[in-house]
Write a protein that holds these residues in place. Sequence first.
Motif, PDB file in Angstrom:
ATOM      1  N   ALA A  32       0.836  -1.229   0.126  1.00 60.28           N
ATOM      2  CA  ALA A  32      -0.146   0.080  -0.063  1.00 60.28           C
ATOM      3  C   ALA A  32       0.847   1.389  -0.071  1.00 60.28           C
ATOM      4  O   ALA A  32       0.511   2.487  -0.820  1.00 60.28           O
ATOM      5  CB  ALA A  32      -0.981  -0.063   1.206  1.00 60.28           C
ATOM      6  N   LEU A  34       3.928   1.476  -1.365  1.00 59.43           N
ATOM      7  CA  LEU A  34       4.833   1.700  -2.738  1.00 59.43           C
ATOM      8  C   LEU A  34       3.414   2.524  -3.630  1.00 59.43           C
ATOM      9  O   LEU A  34       3.857   3.223  -4.250  1.00 59.43           O
ATOM     10  CB  LEU A  34       4.947   0.434  -3.409  1.00 59.43           C
ATOM     11  N   ASP A  35       2.171   2.128  -3.433  1.00 60.98           N
ATOM     12  CA  ASP A  35       1.299   2.784  -4.187  1.00 60.98           C
ATOM     13  C   ASP A  35       1.075   4.203  -3.760  1.00 60.98           C
ATOM     14  O   ASP A  35       1.066   5.058  -4.615  1.00 60.98           O
ATOM     15  CB  ASP A  35      -0.120   2.057  -4.124  1.00 60.98           C
ATOM     16  N   ARG A  36       1.026   4.266  -2.362  1.00 64.66           N
ATOM     17  CA  ARG A  36       0.761   6.015  -1.925  1.00 64.66           C
ATOM     18  C   ARG A  36       2.021   6.706  -2.362  1.00 64.66           C
ATOM     19  O   ARG A  36       1.665   7.807  -2.773  1.00 64.66           O
ATOM     20  CB  ARG A  36       0.583   5.828  -0.482  1.00 64.66           C
TER      21      ARG A  36
ATOM     22  N   MET B 450      -5.740  -7.460   2.234  1.00 63.58           N
ATOM     23  CA  MET B 450      -5.600  -5.967   2.205  1.00 63.58           C
ATOM     24  C   MET B 450      -6.529  -5.258   2.912  1.00 63.58           C
ATOM     25  O   MET B 450      -6.539  -4.244   3.633  1.00 63.58           O
ATOM     26  CB  MET B 450      -5.670  -5.620   0.701  1.00 63.58           C
ATOM     27  N   ILE B 453      -6.387  -5.209   6.518  1.00 65.87           N
ATOM     28  CA  ILE B 453      -5.405  -4.426   7.369  1.00 65.87           C
ATOM     29  C   ILE B 453      -5.978  -2.951   6.983  1.00 65.87           C
ATOM     30  O   ILE B 453      -5.235  -1.983   7.348  1.00 65.87           O
ATOM     31  CB  ILE B 453      -4.041  -4.319   6.634  1.00 65.87           C
ATOM     32  N   VAL B 455      -7.182  -1.382   4.103  1.00 69.88           N
ATOM     33  CA  VAL B 455      -7.152  -0.937   2.692  1.00 69.88           C
ATOM     34  C   VAL B 455      -8.200  -1.481   1.848  1.00 69.88           C
ATOM     35  O   VAL B 455      -7.740  -2.414   1.155  1.00 69.88           O
ATOM     36  CB  VAL B 455      -5.701  -1.014   2.047  1.00 69.88           C
ATOM     37  N   PRO B 458      -7.441  -1.336  -2.798  1.00 69.94           N
ATOM     38  CA  PRO B 458      -6.120  -1.163  -3.106  1.00 69.94           C
ATOM     39  C   PRO B 458      -5.733  -0.371  -4.346  1.00 69.94           C
ATOM     40  O   PRO B 458      -6.391  -0.523  -5.306  1.00 69.94           O
ATOM     41  CB  PRO B 458      -5.565  -2.680  -3.380  1.00 69.94           C
ATOM     42  N   GLY B 459      -4.413   0.233  -4.269  1.00 71.84           N
ATOM     43  CA  GLY B 459      -3.838   0.982  -5.445  1.00 71.84           C
ATOM     44  C   GLY B 459      -3.424   0.088  -6.719  1.00 71.84           C
ATOM     45  O   GLY B 459      -3.457  -1.036  -6.561  1.00 71.84           O
ATOM     46  N   PRO B 460      -3.167   0.841  -7.709  1.00 74.24           N
ATOM     47  CA  PRO B 460      -3.108  -0.074  -9.053  1.00 74.24           C
ATOM     48  C   PRO B 460      -1.686  -1.171  -8.674  1.00 74.24           C
ATOM     49  O   PRO B 460      -1.794  -2.205  -9.202  1.00 74.24           O
ATOM     50  CB  PRO B 460      -2.724   0.757 -10.124  1.00 74.24           C
ATOM     51  N   LEU B 461      -0.704  -0.447  -8.208  1.00 81.38           N
ATOM     52  CA  LEU B 461       0.428  -1.395  -7.988  1.00 81.38           C
ATOM     53  C   LEU B 461       0.128  -2.752  -7.184  1.00 81.38           C
ATOM     54  O   LEU B 461       0.328  -3.849  -7.610  1.00 81.38           O
ATOM     55  CB  LEU B 461       1.514  -0.669  -7.284  1.00 81.38           C
ATOM     56  N   ALA B 462      -0.875  -2.562  -5.961  1.00 79.63           N
ATOM     57  CA  ALA B 462      -1.164  -3.681  -5.047  1.00 79.63           C
ATOM     58  C   ALA B 462      -2.107  -4.348  -5.800  1.00 79.63           C
ATOM     59  O   ALA B 462      -2.044  -5.775  -6.062  1.00 79.63           O
ATOM     60  CB  ALA B 462      -1.723  -2.892  -3.863  1.00 79.63           C
TER      61      ALA B 462
END
Lengths: 516, 516
Positions: A32, A34-36, B450, B453, B455, B458-462
């Motif tokens: 998370a 790494l995304d932020r 995810m 915890i 989130v 999740p963002g694109p990377l996750a």
Amino acid sequence: MNGAESIVKSLTAAGIDRCFANPGTSEMHFLAALDRVGGIDCSLCLFEGVVTGAADGYARMAGKPALTLLHCGPGLANGLANLHNAKRARTPMLNIVGDHARDHVRFNTPLTSDVVNIARPFSDWVRKIDRPEDIARDVSEAIAASSGPKGGIATLVLPTDLAWGPGPAPLSSAPQVPGLDPVADEVIAEAAAIIERGEPVLIFATGPALSEAGTRALGRLASLAHVEYLAPVNGPRYDRGAGRVDIARIPYDPGLARARIGHIKHILLVGTDEPASFFAYPDTPGSVVPEGCTLHRFSEAGMDAVAGLEALADRLGTGATAYRVTERIETARPSGAITPTSLAAAIAATLPEHAIICDEGLTQGREVMPATTHGPPHSWVQITGGAIGNGLPLALGAAMGARDRRVVSVQADGSGLFTLQALWSQAREGLDVTTVILANQSYEILKGEMANIGVPTPGPLAQDMMSLQNPAIDWLALSKGFGVPAARAEDAETLMQLLEQSYATPGPFLIEARIG
Amino acid sequence: MNGAESIVKSLTAAGIDRCFANPGTSEMHFLAALDRVGGIDCSLCLFEGVVTGAADGYARMAGKPALTLLHCGPGLANGLANLHNAKRARTPMLNIVGDHARDHVRFNTPLTSDVVNIARPFSDWVRKIDRPEDIARDVSEAIAASSGPKGGIATLVLPTDLAWGPGPAPLSSAPQVPGLDPVADEVIAEAAAIIERGEPVLIFATGPALSEAGTRALGRLASLAHVEYLAPVNGPRYDRGAGRVDIARIPYDPGLARARIGHIKHILLVGTDEPASFFAYPDTPGSVVPEGCTLHRFSEAGMDAVAGLEALADRLGTGATAYRVTERIETARPSGAITPTSLAAAIAATLPEHAIICDEGLTQGREVMPATTHGPPHSWVQITGGAIGNGLPLALGAAMGARDRRVVSVQADGSGLFTLQALWSQAREGLDVTTVILANQSYEILKGEMANIGVPTPGPLAQDMMSLQNPAIDWLALSKGFGVPAARAEDAETLMQLLEQSYATPGPFLIEARIG
């Protein structure tokens, strides 16, 4: 800002921008973050041996550490064999291994393990962060331990509660890292005195001495008729081909190695140990150093061998351009059955400019290096620690570290099966990797070893343990399963046609070369 | 007789007759000795994680240790994750790891590593043989450490010169091994006193307590209305189905686990630790034990829990046959899309008698255990240490350990990719293994984590790190590549038809079940 975000910001400030990962639950906050935070690209690998092998290949080509993200002790354990190779290559790498929250360890839940002691045998630096107030110091030391000219394998164990808890102010720039130590003047003077005696001298060199600057210095020294140089079997990277100074490897076979250097009276060791056989055999000395030959330690790993060799060449009065560069000689296109010789010729005859050859060809691939000596300029990376299963991940990472260059991954079939999941990441990232599987359907290397130990005719059980038939491995199917197009070559003409087709087509391709 | 031959003879005298191997040069004398001495069959695996996972599965079904043969530190390293699972299962296993000749270590050749310290975190017993005169003692202790009711993971490091050098007289029979320690009378009396109070009691039990004798004793105790029992999520083996006493697992989800045991006032711990969540989460206690509930240690691993539970049941006056056995209830045949529910029903509706279910189904497979409770009698083995990549090798070994029984290998797709090379050995050995790949093409478990915890999106990377698409994995091609025939099911009807076809056909088969 939580601990994970602070760490990611520090890594970014230190210039780390590439991560290879197989994360699990304890790494979710880090993902998370790494995304932020942004700034670090992440490649998913299906197995941790791919993660660490890819990070090794990346660093060997990009010249800076990649980050790996691994899940608890067992996830780290799956990556250890390629950490072994990376450590032997002296590759810079920074592993972040997530672990249970600190107050969760006492429950001894199934994944609980002793992560620090799992990492230790394969790391140059290892630490588990104990307290929030240690995060900044430990991250800084981890970056320093992995980076710079003396970098190595740094493993930082991150309890998940320190990832989700409050984080310190991140680093604003890379921590200072030590430079290489100079080779002492008296060592250079002593080496010069040895060479000046006029007896046959071998410079046995690895590490930075294999760089273009290093081989030019070696080439200057070899302009003296009684001086020659060789690399060990496992150098981490060679930049070679036309216009470069070539350096050959000492033969893997201890008998051939002994014959090759039997006339030598002095060996200067440059960042390596004395030449020895890879394995021991009954009634045979382990060293291949000739009797009466003396060993001289010129430099250790972590020292500036290139400057040392240049100073030595200066002192001996060799001209600054006395080295001989390799001339370009076209390789004749082979035909007929695929043998180690025709395979090597096929690769040499078609090699694109500035390709990267990634070598885990073992028995069937040993002729590729000599065959490509006069090829176009290219880089060569290879398995360094004898832990097979290095090649396919290394090719993946090398391609990520030099995206404008074609990687030719010369891969023995038996060892390729250890970490074949790397093919999927090659497809996912759309990398220009051409894999050539040397399909002889056996652990051929072991047949030779069986003879070496005095068992010329192995029994049925031993024969069974060296055969990859029954059933035959279908590499085309395996490659398709991971999304990499593939084709089979049963003769040299087809092999070259497929190589050239692959070089002209973006993305990965696999060729199963059936060794006749 | 050389050292290797002496060791093989000792192993044979101790009743070891099965080896899983991925040997290298340093194991060649041992292989030759296996041929010369006879008595130990050897299965080649293409990766060491398959070797150790298979040895685990073999021992869980055959009830005796298998031998593994591994190559130096990196070869051992590749097998560590499944050693972790085996250690958590308290599986007996004897690893022989070849290493460099003793006087070769000083050359620091590429494969040199600290094998003992690599083994230590994952072994109950580890030793490197130092001298020829120690071979007999060390082999005897290794066999004893791996065998018998208290057996565990024993790792014996064998320098190759001790394999090729003269060997001692071999053992003529198995070394004496210690039996289980009894549960003390006062512990039994205390447990009885706790139960006699009449407050709700949970017996939380694993290991031998999960055996048929163990569950009968648990069933007797549960004939008291305020007593119940559960297993942890990771028990090593269950013998269950019609005619057996059933034991359920505590829910993996900590919220569900808390709800399930929220009324309990006393927990008797039988060979396990207190119930806790698999991972820690922010602002959530790790333990799932209700407030005010007290924990009582009844027995540790290595103790005779079954006899202890029987004595407890006697003391409480429960009848010798007061346990309730599971009745046979046919499962209705499902139809339509494949979901976790219809998948579990399809397996339950078609399960052959005396099958072995091998479970690494994770998120998509959690309904299989409850769905098969009333199925025909069968055994259940599963991942025990959370080190994913256990399932396919475990199925291989379980099938070798019980060749007359069909293995149904329920395998999540992401974790199956860690050690997919096991399919090849299944084909090579012609084993009756039906693999069902739960193909949801994602690390689904991580999506839940995810959210856990905090989130939820999740963002694109996750998201990219949790997806197994791009490219999609083609399990039919992978299976074909390793010589195992395969087919795809996209609905429950096809899934059942393929299962039944596979059960009727000798040899391995793989079904890619597309979760809708």
